[in-house]
Enzyme design. Structure first.
Site, PDB file in Angstrom:
ATOM      1  N   ASP A   1     -53.186  67.501 -28.258  1.00  0.00           N
ATOM      2  CA  ASP A   1     -54.035  66.743 -27.333  1.00  0.00           C
ATOM      3  C   ASP A   1     -53.795  67.275 -25.918  1.00  0.00           C
ATOM      4  OD1 ASP A   1     -55.734  64.832 -26.327  1.00  0.00           O
ATOM      5  OD2 ASP A   1     -54.538  63.113 -26.974  1.00  0.00           O
TER       6      ASP A   1
ATOM      7  N   GLU B   1     -56.720  70.661 -22.279  1.00  0.00           N
ATOM      8  CA  GLU B   1     -57.798  71.252 -21.475  1.00  0.00           C
ATOM      9  C   GLU B   1     -57.286  72.227 -20.399  1.00  0.00           C
ATOM     10  OE1 GLU B   1     -58.922  67.718 -23.516  1.00  0.00           O
ATOM     11  OE2 GLU B   1     -57.435  67.907 -21.934  1.00  0.00           O
TER      12      GLU B   1
ATOM     13  N   ASP C   1     -62.047  60.323 -26.147  1.00  0.00           N
ATOM     14  CA  ASP C   1     -61.761  58.904 -25.901  1.00  0.00           C
ATOM     15  C   ASP C   1     -63.046  58.087 -25.752  1.00  0.00           C
ATOM     16  OD1 ASP C   1     -59.170  59.686 -26.016  1.00  0.00           O
ATOM     17  OD2 ASP C   1     -58.836  59.682 -23.865  1.00  0.00           O
TER      18      ASP C   1
END
Length: 986
Positions: free
Chosen positions: A557, A560, A635
């Protein structure tokens, strides 16, 4: 995972809030002010202004870029030359090397570079150590094959004056008409133009230039200087050339302006798809304003955008700059291989038909405009002609989607967080107690000791091996989160090694960059560095990641990367990576490199064990990420619009080559009401990646807590997914070998059906003929499903016939999943309920044969392997084709496998895995075992020459439901060849 109020130790909370309190203010929706619009992005604004200038002067505008004819050379499928960009003020011609590669695959690749930067003949500001070249390593990460130059491509002798025509592609059916002045390219197939470069003259390569310090205006001339600034050409607005400030962060931009831009037109194409990740319809909208259109371009700049908004071109977590244009009878596409921040404008121009031209329709042309902040202009042109051909070519180029382990396509249970190892074991036991199947339980960040990865909290997870052992008893798995931020704290061996080995991302000054994420102060692994990958691989061994077992897999996770105190919640663009590349050059690839390192790390975690297929979930992705795992849409919120948006998002990812996709079932933020939760599970069973997930502040919502009748309805949905796992696994194998999406929109399956080109609320599962139209509207008890032709469909459970092109309203009470079966298909399933997919591995199968009223033919396939190892690459699999011949009323099994050295041993191990029933839906009145028996013949059988008999029960048509028949225990093995004869008197 992202939160405004996640738990930290009190010291971290105090420090974090004192420095960054604005990042942790409770939010009801996305903070749009934290992310740039086009007007706030210097290069986006400049290139839009450049396009506006060209458009406003359309009758007199001519692109200034010229291909120097004397520079053109062609050899062995490659054309090279120099594009000149004249500078009117200085008289200088900026030299831009051009390469066009014509590939054996039928692709054309157009690359434009900058000569001065190639040669290093520029000066960087601020004593920067950044590379002087334009970033040219995206190919290293995204492309794995398909680059062989065409032997048959040739320059045509009949090129018109001022052009160079290259003939290439299959049967020399493709042409590239390269115009010299102004420089432009038309790509043709069968004599018709399908893709155009620089047709509108928006090509723009911002060349390097030194910064000239201007003297401040003399006293009394301030007003004049201010007035001159107002009339400056927006495309040449120097205010964003040298520094850019946003959200309190200043980008030093040591190379100045360096964007690349190009207009790409698709004449005659109204619909374009792809360029994920965004919310909104599958068929992409226009972006230049107007009723129902977007005002900003679609943006690709991987970012942590939590609680994102619906129907928006705003950037999200992943970026695949691959677009397909489709019309009846033709599909084409473009891959814009650039890893920097990218924006894409879309407009559609309509040309009405002459009213005197009877039977001739008007046409729509889609015109796109691509611009990236840095790097090469590097674009691949796909001329199709079908969506299937483009999928195959794209996969040959960038890699096929991973064939995952079987458990990975079953149901995953996750939340932030299961708080102890006993909590995990309790959830596991309760699934069993309530007879609800699941395969994987997940751990978010709270399992670690003080958010230090490769550790376990000794107070809450004192016995991780015991926890994993209990899961393994029922062949279940554990997934633990491991992110790229490494806590900056004393006496943490991972951080100490990262720093001592010099493997972290650096800031613009060359020091280890310190950014804030879940642990607070953190350092970041630079997985562009080969040495960092090797080090990362070593961390996952059982000796180093103590407490990990063979059934533990990984969730990457925040890759980015997500940086709580960074500009736009990510890394500063002037940070430095391995090879002295700036972060701006490669931002969108960053997440891929982290997953690549984790993939390599988890193939084999001990020298004594057999390599197994990794499972990795990533939030950030780029071209090529499909080779390494799954993605999810981030999300989302427990709201009906987010449920509805999940379908086009998942479909679009499949079209763009990354089909192992899903959304958080139930919504990550918020508490779904029971109806929404049920409908989300009923939709989620049709996501290739099927996981329920929830925020730490939400109420527990495991399926067994839903209460009656919701628990039973959710369980029914889960059992449908598990029953269809053989069909899902076969669809994954098809994606792995052909590049096809796993779930498919109408236009991909029925490419000539214009009425279905924009549909995105229904989907097909692989090549099974199963058509799902999940309910995504609150309080709905019906759903409309669109059928593309007159082929009959049947309700999955009642066999009710639905027939006729157009929309049909289906009953959909809360307990009902609208699922239809298309005639002409055969699909496999396993009907025995089990606790997990691993326990189903040797269960018998059911074949469902779906016929039309005339009993015409049907086909389908089944793929099986051990669901775990790479042995399938050596022939360790079963791949069968099932064919129902309507003329002879026989069903036969044919071998599609290609043998390997281990093939026979695997087939032998699967002996005893049989077909336990054959269900024939739409069974013809004549035949279909009307005599109560069918004749079965199997290869190698000891039965007499006439074969053996098997019971067949025929059910007459009743009301709206079709006739159907069931062959009970035909006694044939799934891995052998056989034939079942349904003809009367068989």
């Amino acid at each position: 995972m992202r939160s405004s109020n996640g738990p930290f130790n009190w010291t971290a909370v105090f420090l974090l809030l004192s420095c960054l309190c604005t990042f942790f203010t409770p939010a009801l929706t996305v903070k749009k002010q934290d992310f740039k619009t086009c007007d706030q992005s210097g290069f986006c604004k400049r290139n839009r202004a450049y396009a506006d200038t060209a458009t406003s002067q359309s009758s007199t505008w001519s692109s200034p870029y010229i291909l120097d004819p004397s520079s053109i050379s062609f050899k062995s499928g490659q054309l090279t030359g120099t594009v000149l960009k004249p500078l009117p003020k200085s008289g200088e011609n900026i030299r831009l090397p051009l390469t066009i590669n014509f590939l054996e695959s039928g692709l054309a690749r157009v690359t434009i570079d900058e000569e001065k930067r190639q040669k290093g003949e520029i000066e960087l500001r601020h004593n920067s150590k950044a590379r002087k070249e334009r970033y040219n390593e995206a190919q290293k990460w995204a492309i794995i094959g398909g680059l062989e130059l065409s032997k048959g491509a040739a320059v045509s002798k009949d090129s018109e004056q001022g052009t160079t025509k290259v003939v290439y592609g299959p049967a020399s059916a493709y042409e590239a008409i390269i115009q010299h002045k102004p420089f432009a390219i038309d790509f043709k197939r069968d004599g018709e133009t399908h893709v155009q470069f620089n047709e509108r003259g928006f090509l723009n390569v911002e060349h390097w230039r030194p910064k000239i310090e201007k003297e401040p205006p003399k006293e009394g001339e301030e007003a004049k200087a201010e007035e001159e600034q107002k009339i400056v050409d927006p495309a040449e607005d120097e205010s964003t050339w040298w520094e850019e400030t946003f959200g309190g962060n200043t980008d030093s931009k040591p190379r100045g302006p360096e964007s690349v831009a190009l207009d790409v037109s698709f004449p005659g194409y109204e619909h374009v798809y792809g360029i994920p990740e965004h919310t909104g319809p599958l068929s992409l909208k226009q972006t230049r304003g107007g009723d129902g259109n977007h005002d900003d371009p679609y943006r690709l700049y991987n970012s942590d955008v939590f609680e994102y908004e619906m129907d928006s071109p705003m950037t999200l977590y992943g970026a695949i700059p691959f677009m397909q244009a489709h019309r009846s009878g033709s599909t084409v596409g473009i891959l814009w291989l650039n890893a920097a921040e990218t924006w894409i404008d879309i407009i559609k121009s309509k040309i009405s038909a002459n009213p005197l031209s009877l039977g001739i329709k008007g046409t729509t042309t889609t015109q796109t405009h691509w611009f990236s902040e840095a790097g090469l202009l590097d674009a691949f042109v796909f001329l199709g002609p079908t969506p299937q051909a483009i999928a195959k070519t794209y996969a040959d180029l960038t890699g096929y989607t991973q064939l995952p382990q079987q458990f990975a396509i079953a149901y995953h249970q996750c939340r932030w967080n299961y708080v102890t190892d006993e909590d995990v074991k309790d959830v596991d036991r309760k699934f069993d107690k309530h007879n609800i199947p699941y395969d994987v339980i997940w751990l978010d960040i709270e399992y670690t000791e003080e958010k230090k990865y490769f550790t376990w909290d000794p107070m809450t997870f004192p016995d991780p091996i015991g926890m994993q052992k209990q899961l393994d008893d029922h062949q279940r798995k554990l997934v633990a989160i491991i992110d790229p931020h490494i806590k900056n704290t004393a006496n943490y061996w991972v951080k100490d090694e990262l720093v001592s080995k010099d493997l972290a991302i650096k800031n613009k000054d060359g020091n280890v960059w310190d950014g804030w994420c879940w642990p607070g102060s953190s350092y970041w692994v630079d997985c562009f560095n080969p040495a960092a990958i090797e080090w990362w691989k070593g961390l996952f061994t059982y000796e180093r990641f103590k407490g990990s077992a063979r059934n533990l897999f990984v969730w990457n996770d925040m890759n980015e990367p997500s940086v709580f105190n960074g500009p736009e919640t990510t890394s500063p663009k002037d940070n430095m990576h391995y090879g002295d590349w700036e972060h701006r050059d490669l931002h969108n690839i960053n997440g891929l490199t982290f997953v690549n390192a984790t993939y390599q790390a988890t193939v084999q975690r001990s020298k004594s064990e057999t390599p197994t297929r990794p499972f990795i979930l990533t939030r950030s992705f780029y071209v090529g990420s499909q080779r390494m795992g799954a993605m999810w849409t981030g999300d989302n919120q427990a709201q009906w619009p987010h449920l509805k948006a999940s379908l086009p998002m998942v479909l679009n990812n499949g079209i763009a080559g990354f089909p192992f996709a899903g959304a958080d079932v139930g919504g990550f933020f918020g508490n779904p009401e029971k109806e929404l939760l049920v409908r989300w599970y009923q939709t989620g069973v049709f996501y290739p990646f099927f996981r329920a997930h929830a925020h730490i502040d939400t109420r527990r919502r495991e399926p067994y807590l839903a209460g009656s009748p919701y628990k039973e309805i959710i369980t029914q949905a889960l059992r449908l997914r598990y029953a269809l796992l053989p069909a899902w696994y076969t669809a994954f194998h098809e994606a792995h070998t052909t590049g096809a999406p796993i779930v498919r929109p109408n236009w991909w399956v029925h490419p000539a059906d214009e009425r279905g080109f924009a549909l995105d609320a229904q989907l097909y599962l692989g090549s099974t003929g199963l058509l799902a139209a999940p309910v995504t509207d609150e309080s709905a008890t019906t759903v409309d499903v669109y059928l593309p032709d007159d082929t009959p469909y049947y309700d999955y459970t009642s066999y009710e016939i639905v027939k006729g092109r157009g929309a049909h309203t289906l009953a959909a009470p809360l307990e009902k999943i609208p699922l239809l079966m298309r005639a002409g298909h055969i699909f496999p399933r396993r009907d025995r309920p089990r606790r997990s997919s691993g326990l189903m591995r040797h269960d018998p199968l059911t074949l469902v044969v779906v016929l039309d009223a005339a009993g015409s033919g049907a086909e389908g396939t089944l793929y099986l392997d051990d669901g775990e190892s790479f042995d399938y690459e050596q022939g360790v699999y079963i791949h069968r084709k099932f064919v129902y011949d309507g003329a002879t009323q026989t069903l036969r099994s044919e071998d599609l496998g290609v043998g390997g050295k281990k093939s026979e041993a695997y087939v032998a191990s699967m002996r005893g895995v049989r077909v336990e029933r054959v269900v024939v839906v739409g069974a013809p009145v004549e035949g279909a075992g009307r005599g109560g028996q069918v004749t079965v013949q199997e290869e190698g059988s000891k039965a007499s020459g006439g074969g053996k008999k098997a019971e067949c029960v025929f059910h007459e048509a009743k009301g709206k439901s079709a006739a159907w028949a069931v062959v009970r225990d035909p006694g044939v093995e799934i891995g052998s060849g056989w034939k079942i004869d349904f003809s009367a008197g068989a």
